[in-house]
Scaffold this active site. Sequence first.
Site, PDB file in Angstrom:
ATOM      1  N   SER A 139      24.273  19.728   7.712  1.00  0.00           N
ATOM      2  CA  SER A 139      22.952  19.113   7.837  1.00  0.00           C
ATOM      3  C   SER A 139      21.918  20.153   7.439  1.00  0.00           C
ATOM      4  O   SER A 139      22.198  21.365   7.451  1.00  0.00           O
ATOM      5  CB  SER A 139      22.716  18.664   9.281  1.00  0.00           C
ATOM      6  OG  SER A 139      21.356  18.359   9.512  1.00  0.00           O
TER       7      SER A 139
ATOM      8  N   TYR B  36      23.674  20.866  18.664  1.00  0.00           N
ATOM      9  CA  TYR B  36      23.884  20.203  17.372  1.00  0.00           C
ATOM     10  C   TYR B  36      23.525  21.138  16.220  1.00  0.00           C
ATOM     11  O   TYR B  36      24.309  21.314  15.281  1.00  0.00           O
ATOM     12  CB  TYR B  36      23.058  18.929  17.285  1.00  0.00           C
ATOM     13  CG  TYR B  36      23.140  18.268  15.924  1.00  0.00           C
ATOM     14  CD1 TYR B  36      24.285  17.567  15.544  1.00  0.00           C
ATOM     15  CD2 TYR B  36      22.094  18.378  15.010  1.00  0.00           C
ATOM     16  CE1 TYR B  36      24.381  16.984  14.295  1.00  0.00           C
ATOM     17  CE2 TYR B  36      22.181  17.788  13.759  1.00  0.00           C
ATOM     18  CZ  TYR B  36      23.326  17.098  13.404  1.00  0.00           C
ATOM     19  OH  TYR B  36      23.421  16.527  12.155  1.00  0.00           O
TER      20      TYR B  36
END
Length: 256
Positions: free
Chosen positions: A136, A149
Amino acid sequence: MKTVLITGASSGIGKSFARRFALRGWRIIAVARHEDALETLKGELEEEFQAEVLIYAIDLTEEDACKRLYNACKDVRVDVLINNAGFGDSGAFLESDLKKQEAMVKVNVLALMRLTHMFGHDMKIRNSGGILNVASIAAFVPGPYMSVYYATKSFVLSFSQALAEEMRDTDVKVTCLCPGPVNTDFFRKADLLDSPMWKIAPPAKPCMVVHKAVVGLFLGKDVVINSISGRLFYLISRITPRKLMLKLTGMVNGQR
């Protein structure tokens, strides 16, 4: 017939990967937690593309899940491994559900690492194959209010780039996809639907993200950033003082 194994294949980017490779005539090994969703995907791919689809309903948080998956696929040559399974969460770490954070690490990091080791070892022996790990743009900076995360995605990027360098003199390609916001169910599950991120970087269509990722993999790119906003975020993260980036990221993630 070439074969691609995709984790997190039943929805979102994973489903788009499955459709992309089915269109190319590849055998699909689709992995996800929910068998009913996998059965639906299998039916769709068989009807639309006449694809050969193998499905495995496996919870990657389980300690022996990766080994069971590898053993189940031992009679099939996996040409491309796509480690797409993963999930996120939002909120202050010390107020979070620790079990959920641990599960996130197991899926986003441990399962990805284990599957890469198992299937990548076979690819190295035969000197062919491809590994696509989904990270990401969160990998570029620490992420207050999504700390675990962001940390898992930083691991994925660092690990993938290091492995790509190790495999530089072989015919095994290793690519890390670093997408920005994508129009999938991920944001609802991570409680991010009202995040300012949506306004800063409107979500991309999964099919467009997947197209760039697959092209990047076969071109041998180490890292694929699918959007202009993602590349801009990367550049900003490189030139902005770390303390300021922490403040800005915390504002984006924490503002509700």
